[in-house]
Design a protein around this motif. Structure first.
Motif, PDB file in Angstrom:
ATOM      1  N   PRO A 311       0.813  -1.227   0.000  1.00 27.79           N
ATOM      2  CA  PRO A 311       0.000   0.000   0.000  1.00 27.79           C
ATOM      3  C   PRO A 311       0.842   1.272   0.000  1.00 27.79           C
ATOM      4  CG  PRO A 311       0.072  -0.975   2.190  1.00 27.79           C
ATOM      5  CD  PRO A 311       0.757  -1.945   1.281  1.00 27.79           C
ATOM      6  N   TRP A 312       0.193   2.387  -0.334  1.00 23.31           N
ATOM      7  CA  TRP A 312       0.806   3.700  -0.183  1.00 23.31           C
ATOM      8  C   TRP A 312       0.710   4.091   1.288  1.00 23.31           C
ATOM      9  CZ3 TRP A 312       3.511   6.331  -3.820  1.00 23.31           C
ATOM     10  CH2 TRP A 312       3.367   5.928  -5.147  1.00 23.31           C
ATOM     11  N   HIS A 313       1.836   4.017   1.983  1.00 26.26           N
ATOM     12  CA  HIS A 313       1.872   4.243   3.434  1.00 26.26           C
ATOM     13  C   HIS A 313       2.163   5.719   3.706  1.00 26.26           C
ATOM     14  CE1 HIS A 313       3.408   2.568   7.559  1.00 26.26           C
ATOM     15  NE2 HIS A 313       2.389   3.396   7.676  1.00 26.26           N
ATOM     16  N   VAL A 314       1.231   6.391   4.347  1.00 24.24           N
ATOM     17  CA  VAL A 314       1.335   7.836   4.560  1.00 24.24           C
ATOM     18  C   VAL A 314       2.283   8.149   5.710  1.00 24.24           C
ATOM     19  CG1 VAL A 314       0.065   9.921   5.213  1.00 24.24           C
ATOM     20  CG2 VAL A 314      -0.985   8.238   3.669  1.00 24.24           C
ATOM     21  N   ASP A 315       3.191   9.076   5.465  1.00 25.77           N
ATOM     22  CA  ASP A 315       3.994   9.675   6.526  1.00 25.77           C
ATOM     23  C   ASP A 315       3.175  10.859   7.048  1.00 25.77           C
ATOM     24  OD1 ASP A 315       5.759  11.452   7.918  1.00 25.77           O
ATOM     25  OD2 ASP A 315       7.484  10.524   6.944  1.00 25.77           O
ATOM     26  N   VAL A 316       2.617  10.710   8.245  1.00 21.98           N
ATOM     27  CA  VAL A 316       1.673  11.694   8.772  1.00 21.98           C
ATOM     28  C   VAL A 316       2.296  13.087   8.875  1.00 21.98           C
ATOM     29  CG1 VAL A 316       0.431  12.362  10.879  1.00 21.98           C
ATOM     30  CG2 VAL A 316       0.162  10.063   9.934  1.00 21.98           C
ATOM     31  N   LYS A 317       3.513  13.169   9.372  1.00 25.08           N
ATOM     32  CA  LYS A 317       4.166  14.481   9.484  1.00 25.08           C
ATOM     33  C   LYS A 317       4.376  15.118   8.121  1.00 25.08           C
ATOM     34  CE  LYS A 317       6.554  14.097  13.924  1.00 25.08           C
ATOM     35  NZ  LYS A 317       7.861  14.150  14.624  1.00 25.08           N
ATOM     36  N   LYS A 318       4.798  14.311   7.139  1.00 25.59           N
ATOM     37  CA  LYS A 318       5.004  14.858   5.798  1.00 25.59           C
ATOM     38  C   LYS A 318       3.694  15.344   5.191  1.00 25.59           C
ATOM     39  CE  LYS A 318       9.233  12.603   4.165  1.00 25.59           C
ATOM     40  NZ  LYS A 318       9.813  11.694   3.136  1.00 25.59           N
ATOM     41  N   ALA A 319       2.622  14.603   5.420  1.00 26.76           N
ATOM     42  CA  ALA A 319       1.328  15.009   4.866  1.00 26.76           C
ATOM     43  C   ALA A 319       0.909  16.365   5.425  1.00 26.76           C
ATOM     44  CB  ALA A 319       0.270  13.952   5.184  1.00 26.76           C
ATOM     45  N   ILE A 320       1.092  16.534   6.730  1.00 20.77           N
ATOM     46  CA  ILE A 320       0.714  17.811   7.343  1.00 20.77           C
ATOM     47  C   ILE A 320       1.659  18.924   6.889  1.00 20.77           C
ATOM     48  CG2 ILE A 320       0.500  19.025   9.553  1.00 20.77           C
ATOM     49  CD1 ILE A 320      -0.563  16.400  10.723  1.00 20.77           C
ATOM     50  N   GLU A 321       2.932  18.603   6.717  1.00 17.03           N
ATOM     51  CA  GLU A 321       3.877  19.596   6.178  1.00 17.03           C
ATOM     52  C   GLU A 321       3.473  20.039   4.774  1.00 17.03           C
ATOM     53  OE1 GLU A 321       7.677  17.749   6.362  1.00 17.03           O
ATOM     54  OE2 GLU A 321       7.828  17.876   8.552  1.00 17.03           O
ATOM     55  N   VAL A 322       3.088  19.075   3.939  1.00 18.06           N
ATOM     56  CA  VAL A 322       2.648  19.408   2.575  1.00 18.06           C
ATOM     57  C   VAL A 322       1.435  20.332   2.631  1.00 18.06           C
ATOM     58  CG1 VAL A 322       1.578  18.452   0.492  1.00 18.06           C
ATOM     59  CG2 VAL A 322       3.607  17.364   1.456  1.00 18.06           C
ATOM     60  N   GLY A 323       0.500  20.022   3.525  1.00 11.67           N
ATOM     61  CA  GLY A 323      -0.660  20.881   3.684  1.00 11.67           C
ATOM     62  C   GLY A 323      -0.285  22.279   4.134  1.00 11.67           C
ATOM     63  N   GLN A 324       0.597  22.374   5.112  1.00 15.04           N
ATOM     64  CA  GLN A 324       1.031  23.675   5.635  1.00 15.04           C
ATOM     65  C   GLN A 324       1.744  24.501   4.563  1.00 15.04           C
ATOM     66  OE1 GLN A 324       4.572  24.396   6.546  1.00 15.04           O
ATOM     67  NE2 GLN A 324       3.972  26.504   7.021  1.00 15.04           N
ATOM     68  N   GLN A 325       2.614  23.847   3.809  1.00 12.14           N
ATOM     69  CA  GLN A 325       3.390  24.549   2.788  1.00 12.14           C
ATOM     70  C   GLN A 325       2.556  25.032   1.623  1.00 12.14           C
ATOM     71  OE1 GLN A 325       6.262  21.502   1.973  1.00 12.14           O
ATOM     72  NE2 GLN A 325       7.365  21.816   3.897  1.00 12.14           N
ATOM     73  N   ASN A 326       1.385  24.443   1.443  1.00 10.17           N
ATOM     74  CA  ASN A 326       0.530  24.799   0.314  1.00 10.17           C
ATOM     75  C   ASN A 326      -0.749  25.503   0.746  1.00 10.17           C
ATOM     76  OD1 ASN A 326       1.703  23.440  -2.330  1.00 10.17           O
ATOM     77  ND2 ASN A 326       2.058  22.013  -0.651  1.00 10.17           N
ATOM     78  N   GLY A 327      -0.774  25.995   1.978  1.00 10.29           N
ATOM     79  CA  GLY A 327      -1.905  26.802   2.429  1.00 10.29           C
ATOM     80  C   GLY A 327      -3.182  26.047   2.702  1.00 10.29           C
ATOM     81  N   PHE A 328      -3.108  24.741   2.902  1.00 12.39           N
ATOM     82  CA  PHE A 328      -4.303  23.927   3.105  1.00 12.39           C
ATOM     83  C   PHE A 328      -5.064  24.334   4.356  1.00 12.39           C
ATOM     84  CE2 PHE A 328      -6.454  20.121   4.784  1.00 12.39           C
ATOM     85  CZ  PHE A 328      -7.195  19.735   3.687  1.00 12.39           C
ATOM     86  N   PHE A 329      -4.361  24.784   5.370  1.00 14.02           N
ATOM     87  CA  PHE A 329      -4.999  25.061   6.664  1.00 14.02           C
ATOM     88  C   PHE A 329      -5.433  26.524   6.839  1.00 14.02           C
ATOM     89  CE2 PHE A 329      -1.864  21.590   7.428  1.00 14.02           C
ATOM     90  CZ  PHE A 329      -2.784  20.579   7.602  1.00 14.02           C
ATOM     91  N   LYS A 330      -5.283  27.331   5.789  1.00 11.41           N
ATOM     92  CA  LYS A 330      -5.703  28.725   5.902  1.00 11.41           C
ATOM     93  C   LYS A 330      -7.218  28.826   6.024  1.00 11.41           C
ATOM     94  CE  LYS A 330      -1.795  30.878   3.474  1.00 11.41           C
ATOM     95  NZ  LYS A 330      -1.398  31.683   2.295  1.00 11.41           N
ATOM     96  N   VAL A 331      -7.672  29.705   6.901  1.00 16.30           N
ATOM     97  CA  VAL A 331      -9.092  29.877   7.144  1.00 16.30           C
ATOM     98  C   VAL A 331      -9.646  30.920   6.181  1.00 16.30           C
ATOM     99  CG1 VAL A 331     -10.830  30.549   8.823  1.00 16.30           C
ATOM    100  CG2 VAL A 331      -8.804  29.265   9.553  1.00 16.30           C
TER     101      VAL A 331
END
Length: 331
Positions: A311-331
């Motif tokens: 399976p594609w095994h997710v690195d949880v920290k990397k996933a959240i880093e990718v989100g942070q770096q691409n503005g995913f968490f902006k309100v």
């Protein structure tokens, strides 16, 4: 619609190794608490629907009732409605249905055995695995809220999954030209003749150990190989050893609180292009990721090989880093 699947195994962490070692018990009430936090973390980051495997403890319904009562539930929870076998067949069925629903991410609560069962049918869906089992090498200790946030990033499908996940290695076991089963971490040939309670822990009955990865900081059979060589998830090879009571012994953490001196042959590297063939000379079993699954009799032939078909095994920290770096968490 952004959706995730959750497979919480009510039987994980309750096998016989709990009686012969000092392992922590994560009961079903705590699993419910973890699932609640996964859902809360996910729904606040865009997940609209959560699919869950049914189980005898009704974890999905209990979570739904609790979050509705508290007024915190904003997404929809659907517990699959199918006849429960109360066996690993429920996991297989739930994963198949999650594939049909095209969920963006699957989150598991279990051990190596649970994740192996999920890996057999997960196809291309990224996997986040939370450790609630016994001898865990594959899943990670992850706080539920953080796992839920990472699952939301993954389920959004806004980012290339190669940026936050890796395709896992597996050990493929074949007989008579057909794939018999797989292992994520280790496959062990044992002289135990019955599947029985499934969990395997008696080193004296072991013939050979095959590993996709190994490290002396692991617990269980992969640590036996890890005592002599370290193989990471990124390495495009595995290895195998034979148990040898006459070889120099190395202290190995075989279970929680249990360290044993074990002698083995020197590890033999097994690359993706190589196949190991084993012809049985007696009755026995093959254990996959710590659980006896395949019974065999004399003069059967099995092949063991490594691949990146896991399976594609997710690195949880990397996933959240990718989100942070691409503005995913902006309100």
């Amino acid at each position: 619609m952004n959706s995730i699947g959750i497979i919480a195994n009510p039987a994980s962490g309750k096998d016989i190794r709990r009686l012969v070692s000092h392992a922590t018990v994560i009961d079903n009430n705590e699993k419910i608490n973890i699932v609640e936090r996964i859902i809360l973390g996910a729904q606040q980051n865009g997940v609209k629907k959560v699919y869950m495997m049914p189980d005898p403890y009704n974890m999905g319904y209990r979570v739904e009732d609790k979050l509705k009562t508290s007024g915190e539930l904003k997404c929809e929870i659907e517990v699959f409605d199918f006849y429960k076998e109360d066996t690993v067949e429920d996991t297989y069925k739930a994963v198949q249905m999650m594939n049909e629903k095209n969920v963006g991410c699957i989150v598991t609560l279990g051990g190596d055995g649970t994740n192996r069962a999920v890996a057999k049918d997960i196809k291309e869906i990224p996997l986040i695995s939370i450790s609630t089992g016994t001898n865990n090498v594959y899943p990670d200790m992850i706080e539920g809220t953080i796992a839920g946030i990472a699952a939301a990033v993954v389920a959004s499908q806004q980012f290339d999954k190669a940026a936050y996940s890796n395709r896992d290695k597996i050990i493929e076991i074949e007989t008579a030209g057909q794939l018999k089963d797989i292992a994520l971490i280790d496959a062990v040939i044992s002289r135990d003749i019955f599947v029985g309670s499934r969990a395997i822990w008696k080193v004296e009955d072991i013939e050979k150990i095959f590993v996709a990865r190994s490290h002396p900081a692991s617990i269980g059979f992969s640590a036996v190989v890890g005592g002599k060589t370290i193989i990471t998830e990124a390495d495009n090879f595995g290895a195998y050893v034979s148990i040898d009571k006459n070889a120099p012994k190395i202290k190995i953490p075989m279970a929680a609180g249990i360290v044993l001196p074990i002698g083995t042959s020197e590890p033999v590297i097994l690359t993706f292009s190589e196949v190991y063939t084993f012809t049985t000379y007696c009755r026995g079993t093959i254990a996959l990721d710590g659980e006896r699954e395949i019974e065999f009799h004399q003069n059967q032939t099995f092949t063991f090989k490594l691949s990146r078909n896991g399976p594609w095994h997710v690195d949880v920290k990397k996933a959240i880093e990718v989100g942070q770096q691409n503005g995913f968490f902006k309100v």
